[in-house]
Scaffold this motif. Structure first.
Motif, short mmCIF file in Angstrom:
data_model
loop_
_atom_site.label_atom_id
_atom_site.label_comp_id
_atom_site.label_asym_id
_atom_site.label_seq_id
_atom_site.Cartn_x
_atom_site.Cartn_y
_atom_site.Cartn_z
N LEU A 60 20.09 17.00 -12.30
CA LEU A 60 20.92 16.50 -11.58
C LEU A 60 21.85 15.12 -11.76
O LEU A 60 23.15 14.99 -11.84
CB LEU A 60 20.32 16.39 -9.90
N VAL A 61 20.97 14.23 -12.49
CA VAL A 61 21.64 13.05 -13.09
C VAL A 61 22.36 13.36 -14.25
O VAL A 61 23.57 12.79 -14.35
CB VAL A 61 20.68 12.05 -13.26
N ILE A 62 21.78 14.15 -15.00
CA ILE A 62 22.55 14.80 -16.35
C ILE A 62 23.94 15.22 -15.87
O ILE A 62 25.12 14.71 -16.45
CB ILE A 62 21.78 15.77 -17.12
N PHE A 63 24.21 16.03 -15.00
CA PHE A 63 25.28 16.63 -14.46
C PHE A 63 26.34 15.88 -13.73
O PHE A 63 27.52 15.72 -14.16
CB PHE A 63 24.93 17.89 -13.55
N GLN A 64 25.72 14.88 -13.20
CA GLN A 64 26.70 13.72 -12.75
C GLN A 64 27.34 12.80 -13.74
O GLN A 64 28.57 12.63 -13.55
CB GLN A 64 25.74 12.77 -11.76
N PHE A 65 26.60 12.47 -14.69
CA PHE A 65 27.06 11.86 -15.70
C PHE A 65 27.98 12.70 -16.56
O PHE A 65 28.85 12.03 -17.27
CB PHE A 65 25.95 11.06 -16.76
N LEU A 66 27.77 13.97 -16.60
CA LEU A 66 28.88 14.80 -17.43
C LEU A 66 30.19 15.01 -16.71
O LEU A 66 31.06 14.74 -17.39
CB LEU A 66 27.94 16.22 -17.59
N VAL A 67 29.94 15.04 -15.54
CA VAL A 67 31.43 14.80 -14.73
C VAL A 67 31.83 13.77 -14.86
O VAL A 67 33.21 13.71 -14.84
CB VAL A 67 31.04 15.39 -13.20
N LEU A 90 39.17 19.26 -9.91
CA LEU A 90 38.83 18.79 -8.37
C LEU A 90 37.42 19.56 -8.09
O LEU A 90 36.69 19.06 -7.45
CB LEU A 90 40.11 19.11 -7.72
N SER A 91 37.45 20.79 -8.45
CA SER A 91 36.37 21.68 -7.93
C SER A 91 35.05 21.31 -8.50
O SER A 91 33.96 21.03 -8.07
CB SER A 91 36.67 23.24 -8.38
N LEU A 92 35.28 20.63 -9.86
CA LEU A 92 34.08 20.48 -10.67
C LEU A 92 33.72 18.96 -10.20
O LEU A 92 32.53 18.69 -9.96
CB LEU A 92 34.51 20.26 -12.10
N PHE A 93 34.66 18.41 -10.05
CA PHE A 93 34.38 16.81 -9.26
C PHE A 93 33.54 16.90 -7.80
O PHE A 93 32.71 16.11 -7.66
CB PHE A 93 35.93 16.17 -9.02
N ILE A 94 34.21 17.88 -6.91
CA ILE A 94 33.44 18.16 -5.72
C ILE A 94 32.00 18.58 -5.88
O ILE A 94 31.12 18.04 -5.04
CB ILE A 94 34.35 18.87 -4.72
N SER A 95 31.91 19.40 -6.91
CA SER A 95 30.47 19.79 -7.07
C SER A 95 29.88 18.52 -7.53
O SER A 95 28.34 18.75 -7.22
CB SER A 95 30.52 20.72 -8.41
N GLY A 96 30.01 17.80 -8.29
CA GLY A 96 29.37 16.52 -8.82
C GLY A 96 29.02 15.61 -7.42
O GLY A 96 28.04 15.06 -7.69
N ALA A 112 19.24 8.67 -9.23
CA ALA A 112 19.60 9.64 -8.35
C ALA A 112 19.57 8.80 -6.80
O ALA A 112 20.68 9.04 -6.16
CB ALA A 112 18.44 10.70 -8.34
N TYR A 113 18.72 7.98 -6.83
CA TYR A 113 18.82 7.15 -5.45
C TYR A 113 19.77 6.45 -5.13
O TYR A 113 20.55 6.12 -4.29
CB TYR A 113 17.50 6.43 -5.39
N MET A 114 20.37 5.69 -6.35
CA MET A 114 21.38 4.70 -6.59
C MET A 114 22.68 5.65 -6.39
O MET A 114 23.69 5.22 -6.00
CB MET A 114 21.48 4.04 -7.93
N SER A 115 22.47 6.89 -6.62
CA SER A 115 23.96 7.87 -6.38
C SER A 115 25.04 7.36 -7.19
O SER A 115 25.95 6.61 -6.82
CB SER A 115 24.15 7.81 -5.00
N LEU A 121 28.27 16.59 -4.76
CA LEU A 121 27.54 17.43 -3.63
C LEU A 121 26.21 17.23 -4.50
O LEU A 121 25.17 17.07 -3.75
CB LEU A 121 27.75 18.97 -3.63
N VAL A 122 26.05 17.16 -5.85
CA VAL A 122 24.86 17.10 -6.55
C VAL A 122 24.17 15.75 -6.38
O VAL A 122 23.02 15.61 -6.19
CB VAL A 122 25.13 17.49 -8.00
#
Length: 449
Positions: free
Chosen positions: A155-162, A281-287, A25-28, A289-290
């Motif tokens: 939050l990390v799981i969601f980022q990797f999913l996107v 694009l909406s999903l990507f922007i959500s990622g 998460a820190y590494m973003s 923000l997460v």
């Protein structure tokens, strides 16, 4: 280890998975999307290759962190290592300089959140997003490190999913349009490749790996830190390297020339729209923000622990900075202070905040490698080939790469960093009677390791 009220100790409650989640998460991970356009331009279209170079180089520094945390499995990170191995004064000063990087990341996350949300809600004052994000992050961190870590896992799981969906859509687009092809190994490192752009891209992308070092500030709250922290450091760095390379490999295959974009700094949203339309694009922007929220949580967490370590040592007032809430078992005053300081994002821009991170991070990386070398030279470890490679050659290679980053650091970063360093020297001189008395020091053997 049970904590007594105001004992100045933290409870070991983080498992390996928690530490990994905080480090990632820190590494973003979404930073790979934010930097693709400018990195492609700087490297001449060799972003995946640049990531391989920087991953290989930064791995030496990651190994140095792993060695030192086995020696000192407590909260202070590079401040502790430098103080114990090199010199107490140098340790305090390095801790002071490093803190500016930990402080700047919450500012950057607040600024990025403001950019994303203000574009979608232009009628809402920008200050609302900055203050709101910092307030929420502060509240979560106050509740406890395990809660923060558990949230970061999700939050990390969601980022990797996107990110996985992004990769899939890239592959689908490449296979369907017939106008593009996947980068081959030969074209990844062509025989006529110029090293200057490649190294320029690597220097730009080096900060993508900041995160594995923040893990070391959690040593005192991690179960079996001598085993789990070094393991987490390598896992986080490796996951980052694989993810960054994979994403940019497919992005570069689809868009070998970023000049086709209207704004190369905002290339990734354009790519998201091209490959997936408005919905993705909406999903990507959500990622995105997460990612900002998760990184902000981890950054404030790490900064508060560094301040705690210095406060417990009485380098800065212990009654405030060394205080541990008996109910939440967190350095609650430090968390609130870091949140307040992060509000300076209301008056800064991304360039200034990034400059603070660069100087602080490069300082930490440099001294970690130096500490491994000096520690080995001071001890009576057998001078075998393996030990020399591990404790001299490897950290020297890490240090050489960091020196290259120093050389490429912009003048503004250096000026800001030197001003902050000068303030640290003045403070240290004042608190030690012009360096006539040593800085206070906690006995590490008194802590439950």
């Amino acid at each position: 280890m049970d904590v007594k009220e105001n004992s100045g100790q933290l409870r070991r409650q983080l498992k390996l998975i928690h530490v990994i989640a905080i480090g990632i998460a820190y590494m973003s991970p979404f930073a790979v999307f934010d930097t693709f356009g400018i990195a492609s331009d700087a490297s001449g279209g060799y972003v995946p290759a640049s990531y391989l170079v920087v991953f290989t180089a930064i791995l030496f520094t990651a190994l140095s962190y792993g060695k030192l945390v086995k020696m000192f499995p407590i909260s202070g990170s590079v401040y502790t290592y430098t103080r114990k191995i090199m010199n107490p004064y140098i340790g305090v000063l390095v801790g002071w300089v490093t803190f500016i990087a930990y402080l700047a990341l919450p500012m950057i996350n607040a600024l990025l959140a403001n950019i994303y949300l203000s574009s979608g809600f232009p009628n809402i004052p920008e200050a609302v997003w900055v203050i709101g994000l910092i307030a929420v992050i502060t509240i979560f961190n106050i509740f406890g490190v395990k809660i923060t870590a558990s949230i970061n896992i999700l939050l990390v799981i969601f980022q990797f999913l996107v990110g996985t969906i992004f990769i899939y859509l890239n592959i689908r687009t490449i296979n369907s349009d017939g106008a593009h092809q996947f980068i081959t190994l030969q074209s990844l490192f062509p025989a006529n490749m110029e090293m200057s752009p490649l190294l320029a891209g690597a220097a730009l992308l080096a900060l993508s790996f900041i995160g594995f070092d923040a893990i070391t500030t959690l040593s005192e709250e991690t179960i079996n830190p001598r085993k789990n922290i070094p393991k987490a450091i390598l896992i986080v760095a490796t996951i980052g390297g694989v993810f960054f390379f994979t994403v940019t490999y497919f992005m570069q295959s689809l868009f070998p020339d970023v000049s086709v974009f209207q704004d190369i700094e905002g290339a990734s949203p354009e790519i998201a729209y091209i490959i997936g339309g408005n919905f993705f694009l909406s999903l990507f922007i959500s990622g995105a923000l997460v990612s900002v929220f998760a990184s902000g949580l981890a950054a404030q967490l790490s900064a508060s622990r560094l301040l705690f370590a210095m406060g417990r040592d009485k380098v800065i007032p212990k009654s405030f900075f060394g205080y541990v809430s008996p109910k939440q078992n967190t350095p609650i005053l430090n968390i609130i202070l870091v949140g307040i300081l992060a509000l300076s994002a209301l008056f800064l821009d991304l360039e200034t905040a990034t400059s603070l991170i660069n100087f602080g991070a490069f300082t930490a990386f440099s001294f970690v490698n130096l500490c491994v070398i000096i520690s080995f030279l001071k001890t009576k470890q057998p001078r075998t080939a393996v030990n020399i490679i591990s404790n001299i050659i490897a950290p020297c290679l890490g240090l050489i790469f960091i020196i290259y980053l120093w050389i490429n650091l912009d003048l503004f970063s250096i000026i800001i960093g030197l001003i902050w360093t000068g303030l640290g020297i003045i403070y240290l001189a004042f608190t030690t009677n012009l360096f006539k008395s040593p800085p206070p020091e906690i006995k590490f053997e008194e802590l439950d390791m």
